[in-house]
Scaffold this motif. Structure first.
Motif, PDB file in Angstrom:
ATOM      1  N   GLY A  34      17.817  99.404  51.837  1.00  0.00           N
ATOM      2  CA  GLY A  34      18.359 100.835  52.538  1.00  0.00           C
ATOM      3  C   GLY A  34      19.167 100.676  53.537  1.00  0.00           C
ATOM      4  O   GLY A  34      19.225 101.715  54.401  1.00  0.00           O
ATOM      5  N   GLU A  35      19.900  99.447  54.099  1.00  0.00           N
ATOM      6  CA  GLU A  35      20.574  99.374  55.091  1.00  0.00           C
ATOM      7  C   GLU A  35      21.930  99.956  54.922  1.00  0.00           C
ATOM      8  O   GLU A  35      22.714 100.436  55.834  1.00  0.00           O
ATOM      9  N   ARG A  36      22.526 100.004  53.583  1.00  0.00           N
ATOM     10  CA  ARG A  36      23.557 100.834  53.229  1.00  0.00           C
ATOM     11  C   ARG A  36      23.440 101.358  51.926  1.00  0.00           C
ATOM     12  O   ARG A  36      22.849 100.557  51.022  1.00  0.00           O
ATOM     13  N   PRO A  37      24.431 102.087  51.461  1.00  0.00           N
ATOM     14  CA  PRO A  37      24.348 102.823  49.947  1.00  0.00           C
ATOM     15  C   PRO A  37      25.480 101.922  49.188  1.00  0.00           C
ATOM     16  O   PRO A  37      26.564 101.268  49.772  1.00  0.00           O
ATOM     17  N   ALA A  38      25.577 102.014  48.208  1.00  0.00           N
ATOM     18  CA  ALA A  38      26.476 101.432  47.378  1.00  0.00           C
ATOM     19  C   ALA A  38      27.986 101.931  47.390  1.00  0.00           C
ATOM     20  O   ALA A  38      27.734 103.358  47.236  1.00  0.00           O
ATOM     21  N   GLY A  39      28.917 101.299  47.474  1.00  0.00           N
ATOM     22  CA  GLY A  39      30.154 102.160  47.734  1.00  0.00           C
ATOM     23  C   GLY A  39      30.797 102.501  46.487  1.00  0.00           C
ATOM     24  O   GLY A  39      31.698 103.368  46.299  1.00  0.00           O
ATOM     25  N   THR A  40      30.600 101.857  45.201  1.00  0.00           N
ATOM     26  CA  THR A  40      31.435 102.049  43.914  1.00  0.00           C
ATOM     27  C   THR A  40      30.147 101.989  42.884  1.00  0.00           C
ATOM     28  O   THR A  40      28.834 101.647  43.084  1.00  0.00           O
TER      29      THR A  40
END
Length: 141
Positions: A34-40
């Motif tokens: 949960g540190e960052r969402p998928a960019g694509t």
């Protein structure tokens, strides 16, 4: 989480590490944590494959579109996901609201004392909702 990966564990990423062949800690690990969402859409698809490989059912639920998400996701502990090949991506980039990723995921499982091998060929559909990519559904080919 089950499998050979989890928080703080180093090693190659089950998805193949994306275009840069990153290890789990730099590839799918931050998405699972949960540190960052998928960019694509493609990155989300690879991270979902990895979630199946490492047994992260919670991540699969979190990244499934609420309109099509099942009440519960259960990963078969006997199935080992052994490889991923992305065949094509249609849309699903930074400026898109939807996308399609076609892939083949290979697996093995025990069967009558032998090892059975197979593959899943899917065209997955994704949508961006609230700035995050979500898996909508897929057609098996």
């Amino acid at each position: 989480m089950s499998g050979a990966f989890g928080p703080g564990v180093s090693g190659s990423c089950p998805c193949g590490g994306g275009p840069d062949q990153l290890g789990y800690a730099a590839c799918c690990g931050p998405l699972h944590a949960g540190e960052r969402p998928a960019g694509t859409a493609g990155e989300l698809m690879r991270s979902r494959y990895t979630a199946f490989a490492v047994g992260d059912e919670a991540y699969l639920v979190r990244t499934w579109h609420p309109r099509t998400r099942p009440e519960r996701v259960v990963i078969d502990p006997d199935t080992r996901w052994t490889g991923l090949t992305v065949l094509r991506t249609e849309r699903g980039g930074l400026g898109d609201d939807d996308g399609v990723v076609e892939f083949v995921a290979r697996w093995t499982e025990p069967s009558a004392g032998a090892l059975r091998r197979g593959e899943l060929h899917e065209m997955s559909r994704f949508a961006r909702r609230g700035g995050r990519w979500l898996y909508v559904d897929g057609e098996h080919g």
